[in-house]
Design a protein around this motif. Sequence first.
Motif, short mmCIF file in Angstrom:
data_model
loop_
_atom_site.label_atom_id
_atom_site.label_comp_id
_atom_site.label_asym_id
_atom_site.label_seq_id
_atom_site.Cartn_x
_atom_site.Cartn_y
_atom_site.Cartn_z
N ASP A 191 23.26 102.30 29.79
CA ASP A 191 22.37 102.07 28.54
C ASP A 191 21.34 101.50 29.41
O ASP A 191 21.04 100.25 30.04
N ALA A 247 20.11 98.04 29.12
CA ALA A 247 21.07 96.92 29.19
C ALA A 247 21.37 96.48 30.74
O ALA A 247 21.74 95.27 30.99
N ARG A 307 15.49 108.75 27.64
CA ARG A 307 15.64 107.37 27.34
C ARG A 307 14.84 106.52 28.10
O ARG A 307 14.30 106.85 29.33
#
Length: 502
Positions: free
Chosen positions: A143, A146, A188
């Motif tokens: 992630d 994260a 991303r």
Amino acid sequence: MKNIILTTLNSRYSHSSLGLRYLLANLKELKNEAEILEFVINSSVQTIAEQILSKKPKIIGIAVYIWNAFDIGELVRIIKKVSPQTIVVLGGPEVSYTPLRVNFDMADYIICGEGEVSFYNLCRELLDGNCTQARTIHSPKVDFEAIALPYDDYTDFDIKNRHIYVENARGCPFECEFCLSSIETKMRYLDINIFLDEIEKLWQRGARSFKFIDRTFNIKISYAKAILNYFLAKQEDYFLHFEVIPDNFPEELRDLIKQFKAGCLQLEVGIQTLNLDVAKEIRRNLKLDKIKDNLKFLSQETHAHMHIDLIIGLPSESIESFGRNLNQLYTLSTGEIQVGILKKLSGTTLDRHDKIYGMVYNDAPPYDILKNDLISFDLMQDMKRFARFWDIIYNSGNFQKTTALLFSDGKVYENFYDFSKWLYKRSESTYKISLDRIAQFLYEYLSNSYDKELIANAILQDVMSVEGRSFPAFLKKIIPETYDFAQKEVSKANKRQQLRKE
């Protein structure tokens, strides 16, 4: 002494490893037990092993890339022979995909994929003495928002002496078959405000040289604008490097790029081929009209320095087609044209062309093509020397006036191919040829086609534009030393671009 050493061999001293800093940043409670040691390829592998083992680590994590794979293989063997109890963990793109074409059998663990989380979990288990991990660990995508960011782990030494590598995105929306980035087509992004806060912290610490590793910097225009506006607001000098796609420069982006002064902005522009049939064969989307228009804009209306990539050896592309690509790009842009040799990386789908087009590759790094059905081994060897000479003569920016004579009839590829063949026969080398020797070879070669004084004047102006050079001895019989070769002062950072625009 540190329990964990993170290391790699960079291709140059000025480079730094962003991947190692990501691993360090995400070690959580183990971070104080870890240290980064960076080295440079072509150093003594035994000396590297000595320096690493002097830290008495329990775990060594090594980042493996195409340029250091062979040396890393040797490093692993030495470490495990000298200190078999030390645990060696490999990661990075060169060990993330099969087949592995360098022998890494002596490594204890291999992490395939993004390692920020997996490496921490492995180290924690190993240090706790209850590791249940398999030797090969297939790590899922992390992630991106994260994980801990790595930028605080650039040292003051890094900031002073090295390029600072940064990324705002992972992935690439395109499917070009020769590129590992095509494996992950879903993009991303890191929140742009968080990212710019990290850049600002680096800036306040003195960072002025930033290399963005995002594969398609200008694919998301809003983010690209935010980053460019951030740097345009700065009053001090800096250097930025971006990889860009050549067909996505809307007016709002153009307006910003035009504002950067000379020496600040370098763009890596992926072209690879201008042949639509070849592009289709390797699943590369080309919008030729936009590409031509954008290259013209970047060359004529901006100070951006460009590295434009072309590849030799693509499936179905003949040398004649490559030559037409080079001739056309020379007319479209003032930037460097980086002539690359096709490589087959594990993980890509290039191998589907092997039987159809007779593609034969070297089994050792960098896995470059040896021949195919359109280009013989002998011709491919010629083209590898062509690429090397092109880089040290044309791309260096040292012989712009002289190469203009060589290319005066518009036959850039044809004329440079003939010259490179002659030069290799004459010099018997492609390395460690001094500037003065190159100048003398150019004079000798061109003397058969041009007035000798004209050639001598062009070469003299080229050579003397390089700071610290003296009047070449071989020209003294042709041109008096009092010749006025005064040139405009050009900053070192932008010399190549300036010379092409004069």
